[in-house]
Write a protein that holds these residues in place. Sequence first.
Motif, mmCIF file in Angstrom:
data_model
loop_
_atom_site.group_PDB
_atom_site.id
_atom_site.type_symbol
_atom_site.label_atom_id
_atom_site.label_comp_id
_atom_site.label_asym_id
_atom_site.label_seq_id
_atom_site.Cartn_x
_atom_site.Cartn_y
_atom_site.Cartn_z
ATOM 1 N N SER A 184 25.950 41.335 6.008
ATOM 2 C CA SER A 184 25.691 40.723 7.318
ATOM 3 C C SER A 184 26.970 40.423 8.080
ATOM 4 O O SER A 184 26.936 40.188 9.281
ATOM 5 N N LEU A 185 28.090 40.373 7.355
ATOM 6 C CA LEU A 185 29.349 40.048 8.023
ATOM 7 C C LEU A 185 30.199 41.304 8.132
ATOM 8 O O LEU A 185 30.251 42.115 7.211
ATOM 9 N N ASN A 186 30.850 41.436 9.256
ATOM 10 C CA ASN A 186 31.710 42.593 9.478
ATOM 11 C C ASN A 186 32.947 42.486 8.588
ATOM 12 O O ASN A 186 33.703 41.516 8.691
ATOM 13 N N PRO A 187 33.153 43.468 7.718
ATOM 14 C CA PRO A 187 34.256 43.362 6.749
ATOM 15 C C PRO A 187 35.639 43.314 7.391
ATOM 16 O O PRO A 187 36.599 42.919 6.744
ATOM 17 N N LEU A 188 35.744 43.707 8.657
ATOM 18 C CA LEU A 188 37.078 43.797 9.267
ATOM 19 C C LEU A 188 37.508 42.507 9.965
ATOM 20 O O LEU A 188 38.607 42.436 10.495
ATOM 21 N N TYR A 189 36.617 41.524 10.030
ATOM 22 C CA TYR A 189 36.976 40.305 10.744
ATOM 23 C C TYR A 189 36.910 39.094 9.829
ATOM 24 O O TYR A 189 36.101 39.045 8.899
ATOM 25 N N THR A 190 37.741 38.104 10.137
ATOM 26 C CA THR A 190 37.723 36.888 9.343
ATOM 27 C C THR A 190 36.452 36.107 9.647
ATOM 28 O O THR A 190 35.805 36.305 10.675
ATOM 29 N N VAL A 191 36.131 35.239 8.723
ATOM 30 C CA VAL A 191 34.980 34.366 8.904
ATOM 31 C C VAL A 191 35.143 33.542 10.181
ATOM 32 O O VAL A 191 34.210 33.381 10.965
ATOM 33 N N GLY A 192 36.364 33.072 10.402
ATOM 34 C CA GLY A 192 36.625 32.273 11.602
ATOM 35 C C GLY A 192 36.385 33.061 12.876
ATOM 36 O O GLY A 192 35.835 32.544 13.844
ATOM 37 N N PHE A 193 36.764 34.340 12.860
ATOM 38 C CA PHE A 193 36.540 35.177 14.045
ATOM 39 C C PHE A 193 35.053 35.275 14.348
ATOM 40 O O PHE A 193 34.626 35.112 15.495
ATOM 41 N N HIS A 194 34.246 35.525 13.300
ATOM 42 C CA HIS A 194 32.795 35.603 13.494
ATOM 43 C C HIS A 194 32.278 34.334 14.166
ATOM 44 O O HIS A 194 31.503 34.397 15.114
ATOM 45 N N LEU A 195 32.739 33.195 13.647
ATOM 46 C CA LEU A 195 32.209 31.927 14.150
ATOM 47 C C LEU A 195 32.652 31.662 15.589
ATOM 48 O O LEU A 195 31.832 31.395 16.463
#
Lengths: 328, 349
Positions: free
Chosen positions: B121-132
Motif C-alpha cells: 500500500s505504500l510507495n517503496p520510493l518515498y519515506t513514510v513522512g512524505f506519504h503523510l
Amino acid sequence: MIAFIVRRLLQSLVVMLVVALLAFSMFRFIGDPVNQMVGVDTTEEVRENLRERLGLNDPVSVQFGRFVVNAAQLDFGISYQHKKEVSNLLAERAPATLELAFLSAIFALIVGVPMGVYTGLHRDSWLSKVFLTVSLVGISLPTFLIGILMIFIFSVWLGWLPSFGRGEVVDLGFWSTGLLTVSGWQAAIMPSITLGLFQMTLIMRLVRAEMLEVLRTDYVKFARARGLPNRAVHFGHALKNTLVPVITITGLQLGSIIAFAIITETVFQWPGMGLMFLQAIQTVDIPIMAAYLILIAFIFVVINLIVDILYYVVDPRLRIDRATAAGH
Amino acid sequence: MNETTTFADSAGATARPRGNRPVLEVEKLRVEFPTRKGTLRAVDDISFHIDEGEVLGVVGESGAGKSMTGTAIIGLLEPPGRIAGGEVRLEGERIDNLPYEKMRRYRGARIGMVFQDPLTSLNPLYTVGFHLTETIRTHSDLSEKQARQRALDLLSEVGIPAPERRIDQYPHQFSGGMRQRVVVALALCANPRLIIADEPTTALDVSIQAQIIRLLQRLCREHGASVMLITHDMGVIAETADRVAVMYAGRIAEVGPVQEVVKNAQHPYTEGLMGAIPTIGGTHEDLVQIKGSMPRLTQIPSGCAFHPRCPKAFDRCRRERPELMPAGRSEAACWLHDPAEKGRRRGNG
C-alpha cells in the motif's frame, strides 16, 4: 555501497582484459602486421629487423602484456593507413560520435518518456493508437532506410537540412563541437533522430508497459484513495516507479547508440569514430579496429557501472547494507 | 500503548450513542462489468446504511462483491467496471455521480480507505513522512513544517515508537504490522467521516491482526469515523462490528446486529457460514461445510442465487428472487421469512 562499487570495478577489469585479448589476437590472426607495414619488395632481412624491433618475436604472453600496458596508457600504436597515432585519431573523431549519441539519447528520452506516459495513462485514446503505430514503424524499419528516407524528404525534396557532414565546427582545443553553430545543429537534426528513433520507440513502449503495470499496484490505488490529485499520482507515484527499468534500458542503449552509430554515421557521412571504423575495416587498419573495439567495450563497462550506481539513487530499498540483505 | 483497555471499552460498543442521520446510505447500488460475454453484475441492487460511529462488518466469500461495493462507494472502480444504478449518499449528499475532481477532494478527506496488504500500500520510493505530509497537505493548507508536525503526532497516535526517527524511513524499513499502522494513520490523517477497511488484516500475522483491528477501532472512535469493515474473517467481525452484512453472489443475504447474526442466523447461507467456523473444543465433525461453491458471475442461478446449495430450498426459491425482509431481529433475503410463506407452510402442515 563502496564494497559494491569495488566489486563491480574488479568485474569490469576482467571484462576489459578479455576484450583486450580479443583485440590483441586480431593483430596476430588477421594477416602478418609486418606485411601491412612494408612494401612488397622489402627484403627478408629488413622484415626480420622490423619484427625484432616491434617485439613480434617475443612470447605471446609478453606481447599481450605489452599491448595491455600500452592500451592502458591510451597507446594503441600507429594507424597503417593514416600514419598517425590511433589514440589521436580517435580523440579527433570522438567528439562527433559522442555529440551525436548524446543528442540521440536526449531526443529518445525527451520524446519517448512523455509518449510512454501518455499512452500508459490514456490507453484507449486515438492519439495513443497513433503513437503505438508510429512506434511500430520506428522499431521495424532499419536505421539506414529511415536515414535515407529523411535525406530524400528533407534534403533533396524540401532542401531544409544538409544531407551530410557535421556543419561548421568550433574547436575548443580539447573538443570540437558542432553545437555552437546553426549549421552544426541543422546537420545534427537528421542523424540524431535517425539514430535515436529506435531507442525512442523502445523507451516509449517500455515506459508504457511499466506505467500500466504500476498503475495497477496497491500503492497507486491507495494514493488515489487518499485523494491525491492525478498529477501527484501519475508523476509522483507512478512514473517514478517506472524509472528503474527505464534507466537500465536507456543506459544500456546509450552504449549501443555509440557502438551502432556506425550505420548512421555512414549514411550521413558523419565524421565520427564509426565512420572511421568502417573505413578501417575496408583497409584492414588493425590498430584502429583494435582500439575501437576496446574503446566501445570500455564505454559499455562504464555505462553499466553508472547504471548500477543510479539504481541506488532512485531506489532506496537498495541502499540498505548489502551485508544484511545478502541472503538472496 | 494501551490496547487491552481500549479493547475492553469496545466490548460495550453496541451501547455507544449514535446520531440520527446515517453517515452512509447505499440504495439499490448496482455495479456492472461489460465484457465480451455480456454484462457481469458484480454488485446487484444492494442497499444498506452505516450510522454515525458505527462499525458495519461486511462478510462473504471471495467474489461475493464485498470489495467491489467498497471500491464503488469511494468511486475508484477500475474501468470498464461502473456503477450501473442506485445511489450512494454520504451524510445526505449524493456522491456516486460527482465529477471526478470533486469526488477526488472527498477521498481521504471524507471517506478514507485501508487496503488489504500493508506491504504494497505504500510507495517503496518515498519515506513514510512524505506519504503523510503529502496527504495532509492535499487536504489542508498547512505548511510543510506544520504538516510534518501533524505527521509526527499521527505516527505516535498509531503507536509507532520513536516517530522522529521513523518518519524519515522508507516503508521497507518497517515491519508489516508497523506499515499497516502507517496506512491507518494515512487513512485517518484528514479526519474522514467514513473509513472503508478492505480486509485490513488478512495479510498480517495472526498476532498482529488483533492489534491492528483494535487500533482501527480505537482511532475511528476517537476521530468519530464510521467504519465499513470488509473481511471474510467472522472472528474479526464478531469482535469489532456493531452490525454485519453477509454478502453472497453480489447481494446481501442477511444484515443485522452482530450478536444476532452470529448466534441466531436467519439465512441458511449465514447458518452455513457460522457452522464453518472452527471452535476450540469442538470436534472435527462439528465443522459444517456448505455444499458446492459460490456461482460465477456469468452463471448466477435464477431466483435466490443460493438455492442450488441451500438445504432448505423449495420451489419458490428457484423462481423468485427474495428481497431483504424482517427475520427475527435481523433482515434476511430468504423466502423462509416471508409471512405469506410461513402462513402457507403452517396451512400445509
